[in-house]
Design an enzyme around this catalytic site. Sequence first.
Site, PDB file in Angstrom:
ATOM      1  N   ASP A  87      17.560  13.046  -6.517  1.00  8.40           N
ATOM      2  CA  ASP A  87      17.646  11.776  -5.805  1.00  8.40           C
ATOM      3  C   ASP A  87      18.797  11.843  -4.802  1.00  8.40           C
ATOM      4  OD1 ASP A  87      17.436   9.181  -4.985  1.00  8.40           O
ATOM      5  OD2 ASP A  87      17.847   8.266  -6.931  1.00  8.40           O
ATOM      6  N   ASP A 138      13.364  10.275  -0.172  1.00  9.30           N
ATOM      7  CA  ASP A 138      14.667  10.684  -0.689  1.00  9.30           C
ATOM      8  C   ASP A 138      14.665  11.085  -2.161  1.00  9.30           C
ATOM      9  OD1 ASP A 138      14.216   8.173  -1.708  1.00  9.30           O
ATOM     10  OD2 ASP A 138      16.153   7.330  -1.117  1.00  9.30           O
ATOM     11  N   GLU A 139      13.498  11.338  -2.730  1.00  3.70           N
ATOM     12  CA  GLU A 139      13.483  11.791  -4.111  1.00  3.70           C
ATOM     13  C   GLU A 139      12.277  12.681  -4.390  1.00  3.70           C
ATOM     14  OE1 GLU A 139      12.776   8.826  -7.186  1.00  3.70           O
ATOM     15  OE2 GLU A 139      12.211   7.386  -5.634  1.00  3.70           O
TER      16      GLU A 139
END
Length: 392
Positions: A9, A103-104
């Site tokens: 993350d 973003d992960e």
Amino acid sequence: MSQVFLHIDLDAFFASVEILDNPSYAGKPLIIGHEGPRSVVSTCSYEARKYGVHSAMPMVTALKLCPNAIVVTPRGRRYHEKSVEVMNIIRAFAPGFLQVSIDEAFLDISGMEIIHGLPGKGARKLKTEIFDKTGLTVSIGVASSRFLAKMASDYHKPDGLTIVPPAREIEFIDKVGLKKLWGIGDRTYSRLMNKGITSTSLLRQVPKEKLRQLFGESLSEYLYSVARAKDPGIYQGEAKSHSISTESTYYPDLYSIDALEDFLFEMSQELSFRALEEKVIPRTIGIKLRYGDFSTFTYQTTPEEAIYSSNDIFKIAKKLLREKYNNNGVRLLGLVLSSVYEAEEVEQPELFAQKKEKERKLEKTILELNKKGSRLIKARSLEDSEIKDDKS
């Protein structure tokens, strides 16, 4: 062989990219979003979070809580560029890669000890490589399931690393506690409190049938699983698939359709850029809605006209949202491009084909210019073809 998953993350991703590009923002409360009476916070720095600011919060509320915040207009193409850098590093680390948002991502590193060492050592190596090559920090969770890895990555942030050994999974759930258990929002927590269920250990003592009577089918199944550290199946999908998707979870639940459309707009740009990078065009657009009671619905449509740009994606997704949203609080919103095929240009003549190809070439041009250091963004009003140079 036991499974080992990493959840990677990026820490306060949009804000971190802005700080990377403008170091004067470091240590200051930074809010990413558009200023306006109906705008919402896209994300914010950890300094802004100390004031109570969080994603999906109305911008007006955020600025009341943190009047000295610096508000920066989102730059989707720049975030995409940095996301690609990070995801390429993760993808090359192990074959079991699954990106779930800009973003992960998850990584299945089962059986990779001979290459990367024990899971903790491998995770540390990945964290170091990402920072050295991109200047961005990530938090990583290591566990036997995607669900536990997701919770573990959030346990020590920013720049954290949390490992959950299989023998200590229940202990980890109890240590996190009921209020901070992933997926338990304020409304669900209040309902549990009202029933005298004040801890994860007490939740485990409630029979499944009793939970069903109290909370309904979907939420009871979720609660029964997570209290026992079992993956409730929230993150589905194979590492290799013929689709491109992204999703975001909101706390508290999101009710404003304007805010939902704002997030769909950002997602449309994100997936459009990823499709451009992969040189594919989708045939089908779908949205995913998970409500506060954990009931989950997916809707999709395959339009007659080809889909070539973020404009096309957003129009279709917005129409689906307006048709299907039932005005309840949204816990999770997702967008997926499926039935993708390899192509870069318009393959057949059609009405408006010239306009569609122009839009696609425009997005390609902006993407390439931003890779070279430009700061171009596309305004929400896509129909007016508004392109501007972001001076923020």
